[in-house]
Design an enzyme around this catalytic site. Structure first.
Site, PDB file in Angstrom:
ATOM      1  N   SER A  10       0.804  -1.234   0.000  1.00  0.00           N
ATOM      2  CA  SER A  10       0.000   0.000   0.000  1.00  0.00           C
ATOM      3  C   SER A  10       0.830   1.276   0.000  1.00  0.00           C
ATOM      4  O   SER A  10       0.370   2.317  -0.463  1.00  0.00           O
ATOM      5  CB  SER A  10      -0.945   0.006   1.212  1.00  0.00           C
ATOM      6  OG  SER A  10      -0.235  -0.258   2.397  1.00  0.00           O
ATOM      7  N   ARG A  11       2.044   1.175   0.546  1.00  0.00           N
ATOM      8  CA  ARG A  11       2.840   2.416   0.702  1.00  0.00           C
ATOM      9  C   ARG A  11       4.318   2.123   0.452  1.00  0.00           C
ATOM     10  O   ARG A  11       4.732   0.981   0.309  1.00  0.00           O
ATOM     11  CB  ARG A  11       2.699   2.940   2.141  1.00  0.00           C
ATOM     12  CG  ARG A  11       1.334   3.411   2.488  1.00  0.00           C
ATOM     13  CD  ARG A  11       1.256   3.986   3.896  1.00  0.00           C
ATOM     14  NE  ARG A  11       1.206   2.969   4.923  1.00  0.00           N
ATOM     15  CZ  ARG A  11       2.041   2.875   5.946  1.00  0.00           C
ATOM     16  NH1 ARG A  11       3.022   3.756   6.081  1.00  0.00           N
ATOM     17  NH2 ARG A  11       1.925   1.920   6.851  1.00  0.00           N
ATOM     18  N   ASP A  59      -3.339  -9.337   7.681  1.00  0.00           N
ATOM     19  CA  ASP A  59      -2.143  -9.138   8.490  1.00  0.00           C
ATOM     20  C   ASP A  59      -1.237 -10.345   8.253  1.00  0.00           C
ATOM     21  O   ASP A  59      -1.627 -11.485   8.566  1.00  0.00           O
ATOM     22  CB  ASP A  59      -2.577  -9.044   9.967  1.00  0.00           C
ATOM     23  CG  ASP A  59      -1.411  -8.853  10.913  1.00  0.00           C
ATOM     24  OD1 ASP A  59      -0.261  -9.125  10.536  1.00  0.00           O
ATOM     25  OD2 ASP A  59      -1.667  -8.432  12.065  1.00  0.00           O
ATOM     26  N   VAL A  60      -0.049 -10.126   7.708  1.00  0.00           N
ATOM     27  CA  VAL A  60       0.825 -11.254   7.352  1.00  0.00           C
ATOM     28  C   VAL A  60       1.245 -12.085   8.566  1.00  0.00           C
ATOM     29  O   VAL A  60       1.683 -13.225   8.418  1.00  0.00           O
ATOM     30  CB  VAL A  60       2.096 -10.797   6.587  1.00  0.00           C
ATOM     31  CG1 VAL A  60       1.754 -10.216   5.229  1.00  0.00           C
ATOM     32  CG2 VAL A  60       2.945  -9.830   7.416  1.00  0.00           C
ATOM     33  N   ASN A  88       7.491  -8.035   1.539  1.00  0.00           N
ATOM     34  CA  ASN A  88       7.974  -6.681   1.840  1.00  0.00           C
ATOM     35  C   ASN A  88       7.396  -6.120   3.141  1.00  0.00           C
ATOM     36  O   ASN A  88       7.997  -5.225   3.736  1.00  0.00           O
ATOM     37  CB  ASN A  88       7.618  -5.780   0.648  1.00  0.00           C
ATOM     38  CG  ASN A  88       7.737  -4.311   0.984  1.00  0.00           C
ATOM     39  OD1 ASN A  88       8.844  -3.763   1.051  1.00  0.00           O
ATOM     40  ND2 ASN A  88       6.606  -3.657   1.232  1.00  0.00           N
ATOM     41  N   TYR A 153      14.067  -5.887  15.469  1.00  0.00           N
ATOM     42  CA  TYR A 153      14.063  -5.725  14.002  1.00  0.00           C
ATOM     43  C   TYR A 153      15.281  -6.428  13.377  1.00  0.00           C
ATOM     44  O   TYR A 153      15.165  -7.098  12.347  1.00  0.00           O
ATOM     45  CB  TYR A 153      14.074  -4.225  13.709  1.00  0.00           C
ATOM     46  CG  TYR A 153      13.925  -3.814  12.272  1.00  0.00           C
ATOM     47  CD1 TYR A 153      12.686  -3.818  11.647  1.00  0.00           C
ATOM     48  CD2 TYR A 153      15.024  -3.368  11.541  1.00  0.00           C
ATOM     49  CE1 TYR A 153      12.548  -3.391  10.331  1.00  0.00           C
ATOM     50  CE2 TYR A 153      14.898  -2.939  10.230  1.00  0.00           C
ATOM     51  CZ  TYR A 153      13.658  -2.957   9.619  1.00  0.00           C
ATOM     52  OH  TYR A 153      13.529  -2.537   8.315  1.00  0.00           O
ATOM     53  N   ALA A 155      16.889  -8.975  14.598  1.00  0.00           N
ATOM     54  CA  ALA A 155      16.666 -10.428  14.704  1.00  0.00           C
ATOM     55  C   ALA A 155      15.686 -10.895  13.631  1.00  0.00           C
ATOM     56  O   ALA A 155      15.895 -11.934  12.986  1.00  0.00           O
ATOM     57  CB  ALA A 155      16.129 -10.776  16.090  1.00  0.00           C
ATOM     58  N   ALA A 156      14.625 -10.127  13.439  1.00  0.00           N
ATOM     59  CA  ALA A 156      13.614 -10.509  12.440  1.00  0.00           C
ATOM     60  C   ALA A 156      14.227 -10.557  11.041  1.00  0.00           C
ATOM     61  O   ALA A 156      14.036 -11.518  10.295  1.00  0.00           O
ATOM     62  CB  ALA A 156      12.455  -9.510  12.470  1.00  0.00           C
ATOM     63  N   ILE A 186      16.044   4.379   3.504  1.00  0.00           N
ATOM     64  CA  ILE A 186      15.243   4.731   2.326  1.00  0.00           C
ATOM     65  C   ILE A 186      14.143   5.691   2.769  1.00  0.00           C
ATOM     66  O   ILE A 186      13.538   5.492   3.834  1.00  0.00           O
ATOM     67  CB  ILE A 186      14.608   3.461   1.701  1.00  0.00           C
ATOM     68  CG1 ILE A 186      15.674   2.362   1.450  1.00  0.00           C
ATOM     69  CG2 ILE A 186      13.848   3.804   0.419  1.00  0.00           C
ATOM     70  CD1 ILE A 186      16.773   2.712   0.478  1.00  0.00           C
TER      71      ILE A 186
HETATM   72  P1  NAP Z   1       6.242   1.704   5.227  1.00  0.00           P
HETATM   73  O1  NAP Z   1       6.279   2.878   4.324  1.00  0.00           O
HETATM   74  O2  NAP Z   1       6.033   1.892   6.691  1.00  0.00           O
HETATM   75  O3  NAP Z   1       5.157   0.673   4.651  1.00  0.00           O
HETATM   76  C1  NAP Z   1       4.950  -0.541   5.321  1.00  0.00           C
HETATM   77  C2  NAP Z   1       4.012  -1.397   4.517  1.00  0.00           C
HETATM   78  O4  NAP Z   1       3.889  -2.673   5.157  1.00  0.00           O
HETATM   79  C3  NAP Z   1       2.619  -0.830   4.420  1.00  0.00           C
HETATM   80  O5  NAP Z   1       2.082  -1.202   3.167  1.00  0.00           O
HETATM   81  C4  NAP Z   1       1.874  -1.558   5.542  1.00  0.00           C
HETATM   82  O6  NAP Z   1       0.473  -1.654   5.331  1.00  0.00           O
HETATM   83  C5  NAP Z   1       2.524  -2.927   5.436  1.00  0.00           C
HETATM   84  N1  NAP Z   1       2.441  -3.738   6.652  1.00  0.00           N
HETATM   85  C6  NAP Z   1       3.027  -3.495   7.848  1.00  0.00           C
HETATM   86  N2  NAP Z   1       2.759  -4.498   8.698  1.00  0.00           N
HETATM   87  C7  NAP Z   1       1.977  -5.377   8.020  1.00  0.00           C
HETATM   88  C8  NAP Z   1       1.350  -6.592   8.343  1.00  0.00           C
HETATM   89  N3  NAP Z   1       1.475  -7.137   9.577  1.00  0.00           N
HETATM   90  N4  NAP Z   1       0.622  -7.234   7.413  1.00  0.00           N
HETATM   91  C9  NAP Z   1       0.483  -6.703   6.177  1.00  0.00           C
HETATM   92  N5  NAP Z   1       1.055  -5.552   5.797  1.00  0.00           N
HETATM   93  C10 NAP Z   1       1.777  -4.893   6.717  1.00  0.00           C
HETATM   94  O7  NAP Z   1       7.595   0.873   5.141  1.00  0.00           O
HETATM   95  P2  NAP Z   1       8.761   0.822   4.040  1.00  0.00           P
HETATM   96  O8  NAP Z   1       9.824   1.747   4.460  1.00  0.00           O
HETATM   97  O9  NAP Z   1       8.191   0.914   2.679  1.00  0.00           O
HETATM   98  O10 NAP Z   1       9.303  -0.654   4.322  1.00  0.00           O
HETATM   99  C11 NAP Z   1       9.014  -1.744   3.494  1.00  0.00           C
HETATM  100  C12 NAP Z   1       9.953  -2.890   3.878  1.00  0.00           C
HETATM  101  O11 NAP Z   1      11.299  -2.453   3.702  1.00  0.00           O
HETATM  102  C13 NAP Z   1       9.841  -3.323   5.335  1.00  0.00           C
HETATM  103  O12 NAP Z   1       9.983  -4.717   5.436  1.00  0.00           O
HETATM  104  C14 NAP Z   1      11.015  -2.638   5.992  1.00  0.00           C
HETATM  105  O13 NAP Z   1      11.438  -3.326   7.141  1.00  0.00           O
HETATM  106  C15 NAP Z   1      12.035  -2.687   4.879  1.00  0.00           C
HETATM  107  N6  NAP Z   1      13.105  -1.701   4.983  1.00  0.00           N
HETATM  108  C16 NAP Z   1      12.831  -0.363   4.946  1.00  0.00           C
HETATM  109  C17 NAP Z   1      13.881   0.538   5.052  1.00  0.00           C
HETATM  110  C18 NAP Z   1      13.676   2.022   5.006  1.00  0.00           C
HETATM  111  O14 NAP Z   1      14.647   2.753   5.235  1.00  0.00           O
HETATM  112  N7  NAP Z   1      12.487   2.514   4.712  1.00  0.00           N
HETATM  113  C19 NAP Z   1      15.197   0.080   5.211  1.00  0.00           C
HETATM  114  C20 NAP Z   1      15.427  -1.284   5.249  1.00  0.00           C
HETATM  115  C21 NAP Z   1      14.371  -2.176   5.119  1.00  0.00           C
HETATM  116  P3  NAP Z   1      -0.560  -0.465   5.788  1.00  0.00           P
HETATM  117  O15 NAP Z   1      -0.367   0.650   4.788  1.00  0.00           O
HETATM  118  O16 NAP Z   1      -1.903  -1.093   5.700  1.00  0.00           O
HETATM  119  O17 NAP Z   1      -0.147  -0.059   7.163  1.00  0.00           O
END
Ligand code: NAP
Length: 241
Positions: A10-11, A59-60, A88, A153, A155-156, A186
């Site tokens: 979604s985002r 919810d995953v 993701n 985080y 650990a996950a 990011i």
């Molecule tokens: P974000 O903008 O916060 O978006 C998170 C997304 O995950 C949203 O679509 C949210 O859905 C969904 N989500 C969260 N928990 C969920 C669940 N239990 N079940 C289903 N959907 C769930 O995050 P992002 O920065 O794009 O991150 C995406 C991935 O990249 C994550 O795994 C994060 O750990 C990883 N990552 C991000 C960064 C960074 O700097 N941004 C760096 C390293 C890794 P809703 O919109 O419905 O809430």
């Protein structure tokens, strides 16, 4: 018709992945947890690429919900095949280990590690049967080097890296590849609260990354061209080690 399922579509990074996979001709299953308006916006952007977008809300970390929703889609679409899965979805709940609650530990592991397990298990059989599949897991630099304040985080994400390497070896002979991308910082909602001006000084490229810079690597790993790449973790971090 080829389908891609993107969790957390979604985002942020997930939305960028949905759009880039759509541009490659994939019909997109957009998973998300709660944000209906943002999910609908992603669906609209996907459809503008000339493919279908299906919202699939669960919810995953909820085993029953994952199984029920994916089985429902599969039963309703017996001739459609999920070729690409991008795990993701993820959340951060940062705090020092001494202050961490059981809930913070479980929620973060639930979204990333259990989410990987439940969703992958639900689509893997179809990929093995069809003898084709691409699984890409979005992990993090935190899971590679460990970050203070992010024991849960780290650990996950480290858990998903181990699972990526193990599963890659289990399914390689069936032409199913399993890889991970490990972003650094990011620009998304997840990093909105961070002090970018200070943190970027640590990054050799002196800037945070853009969602498209992650999505481009994911799309390559999800493509037929990445046929001999499996069990890999690709770092996308502007040189931050
Ligand atoms: P974000 O903008 O916060 O978006 C998170 C997304 O995950 C949203 O679509 C949210 O859905 C969904 N989500 C969260 N928990 C969920 C669940 N239990 N079940 C289903 N959907 C769930 O995050 P992002 O920065 O794009 O991150 C995406 C991935 O990249 C994550 O795994 C994060 O750990 C990883 N990552 C991000 C960064 C960074 O700097 N941004 C760096 C390293 C890794 P809703 O919109 O419905 O809430």
């Amino acid at each position: 018709m080829k389908f891609a399922l993107v969790t957390g579509g979604s985002r942020g990074i997930g939305r960028a992945i949905c759009i880039k996979l759509a541009k490659q001709g994939y019909h997109i299953l957009i998973n998300y947890r709660s944000n209906d308006a943002e999910a609908q916006r992603t669906a609209q952007l996907v459809e503008e690429c000339g493919v279908t977008a299906t919202l699939i809300k669960f919810d995953v970390s909820d085993k029953e919900a994952v199984t029920q929703q994916i089985e429902k889609w599969t039963a309703a679409n017996p001739h459609k095949h999920i070729e690409v899965l991008v795990n993701n979805a993820g959340i951060r709940q940062d705090t020092l280990m001494i202050w961490m609650t059981d809930e913070q530990w479980q929620d973060v592991l639930g979204a990333s590690l259990n989410g990987f397990y439940f969703v992958t298990r639900a689509v893997l059989n179809g990929m093995i049967t069809k003898r084709y599949g691409r699984i890409v897991n979005v992990v993090s630099l935190s899971g590679v080097k460990g970050m203070p304040g992010q024991v849960n985080y780290s650990a996950a994400k480290a858990g998903v890296i181990g699972a990526t390497k193990a599963l890659a070896q289990e399914v390689a002979r069936r032409n199913v590849t399993v890889n991970a991308v490990a972003p650094g910082f990011i620009k998304t909602d997840m990093t909105h609260d961070l002090k970018e001006d200070e943190l970027k000084k640590m990054i050799p490229m002196q800037r945070f990354g853009e969602v498209d810079e992650v999505a481009d690597v994911v799309v390559f790993l999800a493509s037929p061209q990445a046929s001999y790449v499996t069990g890999s973790v690709i770092h996308i971090n502007g040189g931050l080690l």
